[in-house]
Design an enzyme around this catalytic site. Structure first.
Site, PDB file in Angstrom:
ATOM      1  N   CYS A  93      41.458  26.346  52.850  1.00  0.00           N
ATOM      2  CA  CYS A  93      40.606  26.832  51.760  1.00  0.00           C
ATOM      3  C   CYS A  93      40.125  28.260  52.021  1.00  0.00           C
ATOM      4  CB  CYS A  93      39.453  25.866  51.529  1.00  0.00           C
ATOM      5  SG  CYS A  93      40.014  24.267  50.929  1.00  0.00           S
ATOM      6  N   HIS A 189      42.397  19.779  51.435  1.00  0.00           N
ATOM      7  CA  HIS A 189      41.364  19.292  52.366  1.00  0.00           C
ATOM      8  C   HIS A 189      41.098  17.829  52.087  1.00  0.00           C
ATOM      9  CE1 HIS A 189      38.312  19.649  49.133  1.00  0.00           C
ATOM     10  NE2 HIS A 189      38.863  20.818  48.859  1.00  0.00           N
TER      11      HIS A 189
END
Length: 238
Positions: A93, A189
């Site tokens: 991310c 994630h």
């Protein structure tokens, strides 16, 4: 054999369960009899990349990314040497966005580390959903969750995988993440590695081979991980 993992700035980049990624790497080493150590580097700590085999750069807000990048830019050349030497990085991310040249946000420009020739620009709306990839790095589908406002552009670099379900890097290209040498950058994630044991082993294998030469990893019982992976794949793809 021993692997040393550097967890960079968990005091700031901690939004997406990255300690779960660390725990997964550690356990999969220990179960095989490979000694594993994690060193956390928080704000203000000195980082000696020469002692690290895997570096984890996690996710944070735009503000936290800017703080982290300011610190890392001071040792950018050492980090760049680490990458070019074929050592392993997993960046998730915000950490993924920091790998590139810049991240252009509504609040201004965040200078990147320029470790990989990519860039990110914030665009309208967020890309939020489960995501499934087909990656040629592993045999299993790669599954996770994405939640990002930035769109990342690869400039011809190799993607982590082809999107089977979800948005990916920009919601248009059909690809997600980036692979450069032994660096993987990704928006996935949840955390990523517990649901994708083959990705964990890919990172471990590359780190060991860089350090010791040819290595054969002992198989593990991944039946539970595969069941979870298969459930997500069949729910969203088939």
């Amino acid at each position: 054999m021993k692997i040393t993992i550097g967890h960079l700035y968990p005091d700031l980049l901690n939004l997406y369960g990255d300690r779960g990624n660390i725990a997964c790497l550690m356990k999969r080493c220990i179960w095989r009899g490979i000694e594993a150590e994690t060193i956390e580097f928080n704000t203000g700590d000195q980082i000696d990349f020469s002692k690290l085999d895997i570096v984890l750069l996690g996710g944070g807000s735009d503000r936290e990314q800017a703080i982290v990048c300011k610190s890392l830019l001071e040792i950018q050349s050492e980090f760049k040497d680490y990458v070019e030497d074929g050592r392993v990085v997993i960046a998730v991310c915000g950490g993924y966005q920091l790998l590139g040249k810049y991240y252009k946000t509504d609040a201004g420009m965040i200078e990147g580390l320029n470790l990989v020739d990519i860039y990110t620009e914030q665009e309208e709306g967020r890309l939020i959903d489960n995501i499934v990839l087909d990656s040629d790095l592993v045999d299993m589908p790669v599954v996770g969750f994405e939640n990002h406002g930035g769109r990342t552009y690869l400039n011809g670099n190799k993607p982590f995988g082809k999107v089977l379900y979800g948005a990916g890097n920009d919601g248009k290209s059909g690809y997600e993440g980036v692979v450069y040498k032994n660096v993987i950058g990704t928006y996935l994630h949840g955390p990523l590695l517990p649901k994708n044991p083959q990705v964990s082993d890919y990172l471990i294998q590359k780190a060991l081979e860089r350090k010791y030469g040819e290595v054969q990893l002992m198989p593990l019982d991944d039946s539970q991980e595969k069941e979870a992976n298969d459930y997500i794949y069949h729910r969203f793809v088939k």
